[in-house]
Design a protein around this motif. Structure first.
Motif, PDB file in Angstrom:
ATOM      1  N   VAL A  97      -4.067  -0.592  -9.311  1.00  0.00           N
ATOM      2  CA  VAL A  97      -5.426  -0.441  -9.523  1.00  0.00           C
ATOM      3  C   VAL A  97      -5.802   0.936 -10.096  1.00  0.00           C
ATOM      4  CG1 VAL A  97      -7.707  -0.439  -8.527  1.00  0.00           C
ATOM      5  CG2 VAL A  97      -6.128  -2.218  -7.868  1.00  0.00           C
ATOM      6  N   ILE A  98      -5.630   2.024  -9.299  1.00  0.00           N
ATOM      7  CA  ILE A  98      -5.727   3.377  -9.734  1.00  0.00           C
ATOM      8  C   ILE A  98      -5.008   3.721 -11.021  1.00  0.00           C
ATOM      9  CG2 ILE A  98      -5.432   5.824  -9.215  1.00  0.00           C
ATOM     10  CD1 ILE A  98      -5.283   4.766  -6.064  1.00  0.00           C
ATOM     11  N   ALA A  99      -3.724   3.219 -11.187  1.00  0.00           N
ATOM     12  CA  ALA A  99      -3.223   3.715 -12.587  1.00  0.00           C
ATOM     13  C   ALA A  99      -3.709   3.104 -13.960  1.00  0.00           C
ATOM     14  CB  ALA A  99      -1.578   3.408 -12.349  1.00  0.00           C
ATOM     15  N   GLY A 120      -6.678   2.031 -14.006  1.00  0.00           N
ATOM     16  CA  GLY A 120      -8.118   2.492 -14.105  1.00  0.00           C
ATOM     17  C   GLY A 120      -9.188   1.409 -14.218  1.00  0.00           C
ATOM     18  N   ARG A 169       0.865  -1.232   0.159  1.00  0.00           N
ATOM     19  CA  ARG A 169       0.030  -0.092  -0.013  1.00  0.00           C
ATOM     20  C   ARG A 169       0.855   1.294  -0.078  1.00  0.00           C
ATOM     21  NH1 ARG A 169      -3.748  -1.978   3.367  1.00  0.00           N
ATOM     22  NH2 ARG A 169      -2.750  -1.402   5.192  1.00  0.00           N
ATOM     23  N   ASP A 199      -2.770  -1.305  -4.749  1.00  0.00           N
ATOM     24  CA  ASP A 199      -3.664  -0.242  -4.781  1.00  0.00           C
ATOM     25  C   ASP A 199      -3.396   0.931  -5.942  1.00  0.00           C
ATOM     26  OD1 ASP A 199      -5.098  -1.462  -2.783  1.00  0.00           O
ATOM     27  OD2 ASP A 199      -4.849   0.146  -1.099  1.00  0.00           O
ATOM     28  N   ALA A 200      -2.078   1.344  -5.940  1.00  0.00           N
ATOM     29  CA  ALA A 200      -1.596   2.269  -6.804  1.00  0.00           C
ATOM     30  C   ALA A 200      -1.825   1.868  -8.320  1.00  0.00           C
ATOM     31  CB  ALA A 200      -0.177   2.461  -6.490  1.00  0.00           C
ATOM     32  N   ARG A 235     -10.152  -4.132  -9.024  1.00  0.00           N
ATOM     33  CA  ARG A 235      -8.926  -5.273  -8.795  1.00  0.00           C
ATOM     34  C   ARG A 235      -9.581  -6.539  -9.435  1.00  0.00           C
ATOM     35  NH1 ARG A 235      -7.362  -3.712  -4.154  1.00  0.00           N
ATOM     36  NH2 ARG A 235      -5.018  -3.526  -4.505  1.00  0.00           N
TER      37      ARG A 235
END
Ligand code: ADP
Length: 746
Positions: free
Chosen positions: A284-286, A288, A261, A281-282, A291
């Motif tokens: 997942v964000i990157a 887009g 994380r 998590d990073a 998960r």
């Protein structure tokens, strides 16, 4: 059929047997002499009734059978008349059936006792077998009765706690349960017990060696042979090691996810087919994508084909190397920006030791790369700048040296001396400007530029700025037009800095006008701001350089050759911004002239500040003053001392702190001019030491330094200096200052 049948059933059997005796008599009736009762079946049915139903059933069967047969078959239908023979016969029947009943009941009791004994023996054997089995089971076993009290513990339990059975049964076992777990544990036990439901609970039980171990206790209700509730039985497994392992696993997982994380980048794991099996998590964000949606997908499902191919190739290389690899991957993001990532890829082995996953960590280095590029560019510019600087500093030295030589050879020719002095003055002024700019650059980079604001007239500032470059303009044949609004405009600004800014713009306008040109300075107000335009018809600026020229050391075209360092506009913009204004460059391109537009806020009130009342006349010191000059640069010390002598003062020079202190004690100066950067003691220390002497308290002490910021002045005053002069020293200013020293200080 059991000897202990229920009563209703017993009597039903008795009646049935009596009925069968009557039926039997009726069947025999054709062959029996009339009026005779045959009781052939009576003993048998009585015996059978006693056996199956007990003596009461036997009596009932005998009575019913006798009375029925007597009524139906003896001397016609109905009872009587009775003879003495009948009586004897009745007595005989009664006796015989009594004997049968007594013996039958006796046999029945014996059979029942035997049956119970057998049952008891069977139960004992069952218990014994159960205990033997339980004692050999690798778990701790207990039983409890209907009163919830524990009735038995297996050998493993007793050995585990190291206590005998007597101490454990009842509630004794609770003494070894960890106090923190006992309440919860009893609650579960009692609740399950009351509801007759199975339970499972974990608690700590003290082992014989004193260590508390975690047990998993599973209990269930027990039933007797008749199906009735008889209590509970439970088995316990020591799960300490398992829970330790579970906790360790949990902690590892927790650590892993925390680590992931907080990792300053993306992290993922793919299987050998390139399918994502883990993303942080990073990532997942990157990426887009949720998960769950990412898991099972490959890069080809997520990224453009060429990027996916590059990632797959790097994965393959990471697997091939065995030890992993680092590379930089480039990907265009949705915002169209090309992002650079430093990526580390490595194989992750499975249980068999063979790689079964590829792990990856990516850190976005786009900003760092940009900064590196900028640093490289800045470094390149600095190198250029240093080259230009040494060139620029050397340039004025040649005419100065030539002029010195001329003075030396000119003898008493005043025109040569005067011309030479003019050259030296001009060149020195140029050098001073260069050095001042350099110092300002230093202050800019250290964010230490300060303003000394006062209410000033913009017209005055512009006139002074024009004055500073009048000579340059004249030499280039340029004209400078100033057009001001009718009403004066006042600013809350630092006049020296604004003169510096506009002087620089005008200087550039002169420098970058190849042929004699016209420079226009115009002022107009716009709301609460004033806009100053400095326009020339010189060489102009290419459109793509209009912003760049404000960067440090930036120079366009061949401007390096024009005696410039590329810092003037940087300083100008920073100074204007410090005043709350802005500056921008405009040009229609090369050869089309340039315009610099400066916007500044107008002072809130346009009232002119009254100059502070002139200080009341103070009696000033009479000449000559004894002046001690201390500078480790002997030439500086000597030349300043000579200048002061020309000013009518007596002087003495020293070149370090100890020498200065010793000399001061003998010379008892009225004034001491101390270079701040002295060896051994700094000028500040010399000043402090002078102030500790009875003869040193009233000396008028002046600090001489290259540092002229407000903070530097404050430090000087704190050290005990009376004034602070910045190098290169303006000797006129110093001499005028010495004229203002109050008489009581001398
Ligand atoms: P310097 O003039 O010392 O090189 P400046 O920061 O003042 O540094 O100017 C940066 C660059 O901007 C100059 O080298 C020159 O190329 C360009 N420049 C500045 N003023 C003008 C002008 N009036 N006309 C054309 N070019 C200019």
């Amino acid at each position: 059929m059991s000897v202990s049948s229920p009563p209703g059933r017993r009597y039903a059997i008795a009646i049935g047997l009596a009925a069968s005796a009557v039926l039997f008599r009726w069947l025999l009736d054709p062959w029996l002499p009339g009026g005779q009762i045959s009781l052939v079946a009576l003993p048998a049915v009585t015996a059978a009734s006693v056996w199956f139903g007990g003596y009461r059933a036997g009596i009932l069967t005998a009575a019913l059978a006798y009375v029925s047969c007597d009524y139906l078959f003896t001397d016609g239908f109905g009872f009587g008349p009775y003879t003495s023979v009948d009586l004897i016969r009745l007595i005989a029947v009664a006796l015989s059936t009594t004997i049968i009943i007594v013996f039958g009941e006796g046999a029945r009791i014996v059979a029942a006792v035997k049956q119970r004994a057998r049952a008891a023996e069977a139960e004992r054997k069952t218990h014994e077998q159960f205990h033997r089995l339980a004692d050999s089971a690798p778990v701790l076993i207990w039983t409890s009765g209907v009163d919830k009290k524990c009735t038995w513990f297996n050998r493993q339990w007793l050995e585990f706690v190291g206590r005998p059975m007597e101490r454990e049964i009842g509630d004794g076992w609770t003494e070894n349960v960890h106090p923190d777990d006992l309440q919860r544990c009893l609650q579960t036990y009692v609740n399950s017990f009351d509801a007759r439901v199975p339970f499972s609970m974990e608690y700590r039980l003290r082992r014989a060696d004193g260590e508390y171990r975690w047990l998993l206790d599973t209990g269930t209700a027990t039933q007797g042979p008749d199906g009735g509730f008889t209590g509970y039985i439970g088995s316990c497994v020591d799960i300490t090691d398992r829970s330790r392992a579970e906790r360790a696993l949990q902690a590892t997982q927790e650590r892993f996810s925390r680590f992931m994380r907080h990792l300053p980048g993306l992290a993922w794991i793919k299987d050998l087919e390139g399918r994502y099996v883990f993303v942080n998590d990073a990532a997942v964000i990157a990426f887009g994508m949720p998960r769950d949606a990412l898991y099972g997908r490959t890069d080809a499902d997520i990224f453009p084909a060429d990027a996916a191919a590059m990632f797959a190739e790097n994965d393959r290389r990471a697997l091939a190397t065995g030890g992993g690899m680092q590379t930089v991957e480039v990907l265009e993001h949705d915002d169209g920006v090309l992002h650079h990532s430093l990526v580390s890829k490595f194989p992750i082995p499975g249980p068999g030791g063979e790689p079964v996953w590829v792990g990856g960590i990516a850190i976005d280095i786009t900003e760092r790369k940009r900064a590196e590029d900028a640093l490289e560019e800045a470094d390149r510019r600095k190198t250029d700048f240093l080259a230009t600087l040494s060139h620029e500093l050397r340039n004025p030295l040649a005419p100065i040296r030539n002029s010195l030589e001329l003075v030396r050879r000119a003898g008493t020719d005043p025109s040569v001396i005067s011309r030479s002095l003019d050259v030296m003055d001009r060149q020195t002024t140029h050098m001073v400007r260069l050095v001042d700019d350099l110092l300002d650059v230093n202050r800019i980079t250290r964010d230490r530029l300060e303003l000394r604001r006062s209410r000033i007239s913009l017209g005055d500032v512009l006139r002074q700025a024009i004055e500073t470059c009048a000579e340059l303009a004249e030499r280039g044949g340029h004209s400078i037009d100033l057009s001001l609004p009718d009403a004066p405009v006042y600013l809350d600004a630092d006049p020296i800095r604004l003169v510096q800014v506009f002087g620089n713009l005008l200087n550039n306008a002169c420098k970058y006008s190849a042929r004699p040109g016209c420079i226009r300075v115009s002022v107009r107000t716009s709301g609460s701001s004033v806009v100053v335009s400095v326009a020339d018809d010189g060489i102009g600026i290419p459109g793509d350089s209009l912003e760049r020229i404000f960067e440090m050391f930036a120079q366009v075209g061949g401007s390096q050759s024009l005696g410039s360092l590329g810092i003037g506009l940087t300083l100008a913009r920073r100074l204007i911004e410090l005043h709350g204004g802005s500056v921008e460059a405009k040009s229609d391109g090369v050869g089309c002239g340039s315009e610099f537009v400066v916007t500044l806020p107008i002072a809130a009130s346009q009232a002119v500040e009254r100059p502070a009342d002139a200080p009341s006349a103070v009696e000033t010191a009479a000449l000559p003053l004894r002046v001690l000059v201390v500078d480790d640069n002997e030439d500086s010390a000597e030349s300043l001392a000579t200048l002061l002598t020309f000013g009518g003062h007596q002087t003495a020079t020293a070149h370090d702190g100890p020498e200065a202190l010793a000399l001061a004690e003998r010379f008892l100066p009225h004034v001491a001019i101390l270079d701040v950067g002295l060896p051994t003691f700094s000028g500040h220390e010399v000043c402090r030491l002078l102030r500790t002497q009875p003869w040193g308290r009233d000396i008028f002490i002046v600090a001489l330094t290259g540092w002229g910021q407000e903070e530097d002045r404050r430090k000087s005053i704190e050290a005990g200096f009376d004034d602070h002069f910045v190098k290169p020293l303006d000797s006129d200013k110093l001499l005028s200052r010495l004229r203002t020293i109050p008489a009581h200080r001398t």
